[in-house]
Each structure stands twice: as C-alpha cells, then as structure tokens.
Scaffold this motif. Structure first.
Motif, PDB file in Angstrom:
ATOM      1  N   GLY A 113      31.830  40.586  40.501  1.00  0.00           N
ATOM      2  CA  GLY A 113      30.848  41.577  39.921  1.00  0.00           C
ATOM      3  C   GLY A 113      29.835  42.002  40.988  1.00  0.00           C
ATOM      4  N   ILE A 114      29.229  41.130  42.109  1.00  0.00           N
ATOM      5  CA  ILE A 114      28.644  41.394  43.104  1.00  0.00           C
ATOM      6  C   ILE A 114      29.166  42.251  44.022  1.00  0.00           C
ATOM      7  CG2 ILE A 114      27.441  40.577  45.081  1.00  0.00           C
ATOM      8  CD1 ILE A 114      26.298  38.332  43.509  1.00  0.00           C
ATOM      9  N   LEU A 115      30.162  41.815  44.240  1.00  0.00           N
ATOM     10  CA  LEU A 115      31.229  42.974  45.267  1.00  0.00           C
ATOM     11  C   LEU A 115      31.429  44.460  44.496  1.00  0.00           C
ATOM     12  CD1 LEU A 115      33.741  40.450  46.431  1.00  0.00           C
ATOM     13  CD2 LEU A 115      31.705  41.160  47.943  1.00  0.00           C
ATOM     14  N   ALA A 116      31.759  44.454  43.428  1.00  0.00           N
ATOM     15  CA  ALA A 116      31.923  45.407  42.807  1.00  0.00           C
ATOM     16  C   ALA A 116      30.762  46.419  42.561  1.00  0.00           C
ATOM     17  CB  ALA A 116      32.568  45.376  41.235  1.00  0.00           C
ATOM     18  N   GLY A 117      29.787  46.115  42.202  1.00  0.00           N
ATOM     19  CA  GLY A 117      28.456  46.632  41.980  1.00  0.00           C
ATOM     20  C   GLY A 117      27.775  46.924  43.203  1.00  0.00           C
ATOM     21  N   TYR A 118      27.813  46.125  44.316  1.00  0.00           N
ATOM     22  CA  TYR A 118      27.075  46.474  45.566  1.00  0.00           C
ATOM     23  C   TYR A 118      27.793  47.456  46.601  1.00  0.00           C
ATOM     24  CZ  TYR A 118      24.308  45.577  49.834  1.00  0.00           C
ATOM     25  OH  TYR A 118      23.782  45.873  51.124  1.00  0.00           O
ATOM     26  N   GLY A 120      30.666  49.334  45.498  1.00  0.00           N
ATOM     27  CA  GLY A 120      31.143  50.327  44.823  1.00  0.00           C
ATOM     28  C   GLY A 120      32.513  51.195  45.522  1.00  0.00           C
ATOM     29  N   ARG A 121      32.714  52.556  45.125  1.00  0.00           N
ATOM     30  CA  ARG A 121      33.976  53.048  45.532  1.00  0.00           C
ATOM     31  C   ARG A 121      35.158  52.431  45.106  1.00  0.00           C
ATOM     32  NH1 ARG A 121      31.980  55.275  51.443  1.00  0.00           N
ATOM     33  NH2 ARG A 121      30.281  56.533  50.795  1.00  0.00           N
ATOM     34  N   TRP A 122      36.056  52.115  46.233  1.00  0.00           N
ATOM     35  CA  TRP A 122      37.672  51.658  45.762  1.00  0.00           C
ATOM     36  C   TRP A 122      37.537  50.167  45.310  1.00  0.00           C
ATOM     37  CZ3 TRP A 122      39.519  47.557  48.542  1.00  0.00           C
ATOM     38  CH2 TRP A 122      38.864  47.601  49.827  1.00  0.00           C
ATOM     39  N   VAL A 123      36.249  49.384  45.848  1.00  0.00           N
ATOM     40  CA  VAL A 123      36.273  48.077  45.685  1.00  0.00           C
ATOM     41  C   VAL A 123      35.828  48.041  44.224  1.00  0.00           C
ATOM     42  CG1 VAL A 123      34.928  45.963  46.085  1.00  0.00           C
ATOM     43  CG2 VAL A 123      35.418  47.604  47.876  1.00  0.00           C
ATOM     44  N   ASP A 124      34.703  48.733  43.592  1.00  0.00           N
ATOM     45  CA  ASP A 124      34.626  48.926  42.230  1.00  0.00           C
ATOM     46  C   ASP A 124      35.640  49.150  41.332  1.00  0.00           C
ATOM     47  OD1 ASP A 124      32.846  48.815  40.024  1.00  0.00           O
ATOM     48  OD2 ASP A 124      31.898  50.615  40.316  1.00  0.00           O
ATOM     49  N   THR A 125      36.204  50.309  41.716  1.00  0.00           N
ATOM     50  CA  THR A 125      37.440  50.768  41.016  1.00  0.00           C
ATOM     51  C   THR A 125      38.483  49.743  40.535  1.00  0.00           C
ATOM     52  OG1 THR A 125      37.204  53.115  41.908  1.00  0.00           O
ATOM     53  CG2 THR A 125      39.147  52.453  40.900  1.00  0.00           C
ATOM     54  N   ILE A 126      38.924  48.873  41.995  1.00  0.00           N
ATOM     55  CA  ILE A 126      40.017  47.893  41.560  1.00  0.00           C
ATOM     56  C   ILE A 126      39.440  46.859  40.848  1.00  0.00           C
ATOM     57  CG2 ILE A 126      41.316  46.316  43.032  1.00  0.00           C
ATOM     58  CD1 ILE A 126      41.458  48.027  45.094  1.00  0.00           C
ATOM     59  N   LEU A 172      28.862  41.751  33.702  1.00  0.00           N
ATOM     60  CA  LEU A 172      27.345  41.662  33.228  1.00  0.00           C
ATOM     61  C   LEU A 172      26.595  41.590  34.645  1.00  0.00           C
ATOM     62  CD1 LEU A 172      25.182  40.882  31.403  1.00  0.00           C
ATOM     63  CD2 LEU A 172      25.601  38.542  31.883  1.00  0.00           C
ATOM     64  N   ILE A 173      27.265  41.038  35.606  1.00  0.00           N
ATOM     65  CA  ILE A 173      26.584  40.964  37.023  1.00  0.00           C
ATOM     66  C   ILE A 173      26.503  42.378  37.748  1.00  0.00           C
ATOM     67  CG2 ILE A 173      26.912  40.166  39.352  1.00  0.00           C
ATOM     68  CD1 ILE A 173      25.455  38.396  37.747  1.00  0.00           C
ATOM     69  N   ARG A 174      28.044  43.069  37.576  1.00  0.00           N
ATOM     70  CA  ARG A 174      28.093  44.504  38.123  1.00  0.00           C
ATOM     71  C   ARG A 174      27.059  45.389  37.616  1.00  0.00           C
ATOM     72  NH1 ARG A 174      30.070  48.888  35.922  1.00  0.00           N
ATOM     73  NH2 ARG A 174      30.628  50.532  37.437  1.00  0.00           N
ATOM     74  N   LEU A 178      24.006  47.172  40.035  1.00  0.00           N
ATOM     75  CA  LEU A 178      24.052  48.589  39.921  1.00  0.00           C
ATOM     76  C   LEU A 178      22.413  49.170  40.035  1.00  0.00           C
ATOM     77  CD1 LEU A 178      27.063  49.818  38.050  1.00  0.00           C
ATOM     78  CD2 LEU A 178      26.476  49.921  40.689  1.00  0.00           C
ATOM     79  N   SER A 179      21.802  48.360  39.154  1.00  0.00           N
ATOM     80  CA  SER A 179      20.345  48.678  38.939  1.00  0.00           C
ATOM     81  C   SER A 179      19.293  48.168  39.988  1.00  0.00           C
ATOM     82  CB  SER A 179      19.806  48.314  37.652  1.00  0.00           C
ATOM     83  OG  SER A 179      19.744  46.902  37.410  1.00  0.00           O
TER      84      SER A 179
END
Length: 293
Positions: A113-118, A120-126, A172-174, A178-179
C-alpha cells in the motif's frame, strides 16, 4: 468558561494523541467490556496448562459423551476427552492464528500500500489491480482455494487467511498515503533531499498506523472465524488438534444426543469474536478524529 476550555485543549495537546485516544477509549463501557473479554481469553490461553484439569488427548471411553458435571465442567466428547480442557487449548490455537495471520497481512499489505500510494503511476496500477482481483473473490472461497493448493493444515490455513486479508490493509494504507504525501512536511522533506525510504518509514508510515490498528483488531475477529470455518471443513487444523472449528465439525453428529459438545466451542468462538469487535469499535471511535464530538 473560555479559560477552562483553553486549558483543556492545551492539556490534551501536551498529553499526545495516543494518551488522548486511551482516555477516549476508557470512556466507552462497551469497549472496555470487549477488551475485558479479549484479555480473559488471552489469560486462559496462556495459563491453559495450569488450568486444564485433564490432557487434551486423554481418552476415557467409559466416560464418553458425559454431560457437564463437577468432574467435567463442559462434559466430554465422543472419545471421553474433557471438553473444557480442549476449549482452553483451543483458545491458544485460535488466538495464535488470529494474531499472526493479521500481523502477516499488515506487514505485506502495508508495504504494498505504501509503494502504491507514494510512487503512483504504473506501480499503483499494478498493485491496485492485484488487490481488485483478490477482492473479487469471497474471502472464505479464496482461503479454501489457497489451502486446497497448499494442503490442509493449521499452518497453511494461517497462510491462506493472511493472504486473503492483504488487500484490505493495502488499500487502507494506500488511501492514507495519498493524503499524507500532499502535506507540507513531506514536500519539505523531499526538498531538502531526504531519501524516499526515510520519508516512507519515518514520516508516512507512523502517521498511517491509526486506521491500521483499528482494522487489525477487527481483522483478528474475522481471522478467528475463517480459521474455524476452515477447520470445520477439514481444511484447517487436523485431528486430534483441539481447534474450535474442528471440534464443531467432530461434534455435529451429536447435536441432538450430546449438544454440549458443540455448544461450548461455539460459545468460545462467539465470545472471542464479540470481544475483538467491541474493542475494535472502541478503538475506531478513539483514534478517528471524525468520530469525536
């Protein structure tokens, strides 16, 4: 009056958010009852070897299916084993599965969740698409599928339950990241050249833990139910392990003639889950500023 309110506000700030959350938690009698139930089961699980009147696998066929009495408080099962002793040791197993499966879900889910939220882009998408795929399946069905692949055992049931709950903590973490990453102190940290790893684990992660604690408490209750369900289906703990779900499965044929063989393990599951749910609701009210007056 205004002075008193100002002093109260200053004291609250000096106390810190966690102490304020504890004070808020203590005000809810229902939450304290839930915490008390959980504490009782933890103590019983720890002291099971001292409290249990008999061994969990000690058989006495001459005493099989005996009703509750002074000798056997919860009666005996079809092998003459003391149900009270087995319920006590079952608390150890259920709490062990609940705690460690949730810890595993929090660690993996928080990292993703941290990696996806911080980033973003293709990391968040996958990562988000992986979460969506996992959440598309009913949790118990996904857990059954994982155990079917790994093989029926208590350890594999724990792994399956941990995997099933990863998307809940990840999303939840993502959303929290993001905020938080838009805050000025995060922007300042980036401006002075602070490394991403330090920003993530020193600033973002600590400020994202409040909802994780609440969700984790509620997830323990869910994990206990899922472990019992897998045990009931024969995919979790195997005989003669005194796991509550497995005890229910073994006793279902005696529901009419010896109902106590199912009643007491069922009550243990119900009380434990109720305790964690009540405590989780109290933690949510205490840690979520939106729930406060």
């Amino acid at each position: 009056m205004a002075t008193q309110q100002t002093l109260s506000t200053v004291k609250a700030k000096e106390a810190g958010p966690w102490l304020n959350a504890w004070r808020s938690f203590k005000k809810s009698k229902v939450s304290l009852i839930g915490a008390g139930i959980v504490l009782v089961f933890i103590i019983l699980a720890i002291l099971a070897p001292l409290i249990a009147p008999q061994g969990i696998n000690e058989q006495n066929l001459t005493q099989r299916l005996q009703p509750p009495s002074g000798t056997h408080w919860f009666g005996t099962d079809d092998f003459g084993r003391d149900i009270f002793s087995r319920v006590l040791y079952g608390a150890r197993i259920s709490l062990w599965v609940g705690f460690f499966s949730v810890i595993g879900s929090i660690v993996v889910g928080s990292l993703l969740g941290i990696l996806a939220g911080y980033y973003g882009r293709w990391v968040d998408t996958i990562i988000s698409r992986i979460f969506d795929i996992m959440l598309a399946f009913p949790s118990i069905l996904l857990a059954i599928s994982i155990v079917a692949v790994l093989g029926p055992s208590l350890q594999n049931a724990l792994i399956a339950i941990a995997i099933v709950n990863i998307p809940n903590f990840g999303r939840l973490i993502r959303s929290k990241v993001l905020s938080i990453k838009q805050e000025e102190y995060i922007t300042s940290a980036k401006a002075i050249g602070m490394k991403d790893a330090r920003i993530l684990f020193k600033h973002i992660l600590p400020n994202s833990m409040a909802p994780v604690i609440v969700q984790g408490t509620l997830a323990v209750a869910t994990a206990i139910i899922e472990a019992a369900a897998l045990g009931f289906l024969g995919l979790g703990a195997q005989a003669p392990t005194p796991e509550w779900g497995k005890m229910l499965a073994d006793a279902r044929v005696y529901l009419v003639n010896a109902p106590w063989t199912m009643i007491f393990p069922g009550i243990a599951i119900m009380l434990t889950v109720l305790g964690f749910n009540l405590m989780g609701d109290g933690l949510r009210d205490a840690l979520d500023p939106k729930m406060k007056n």
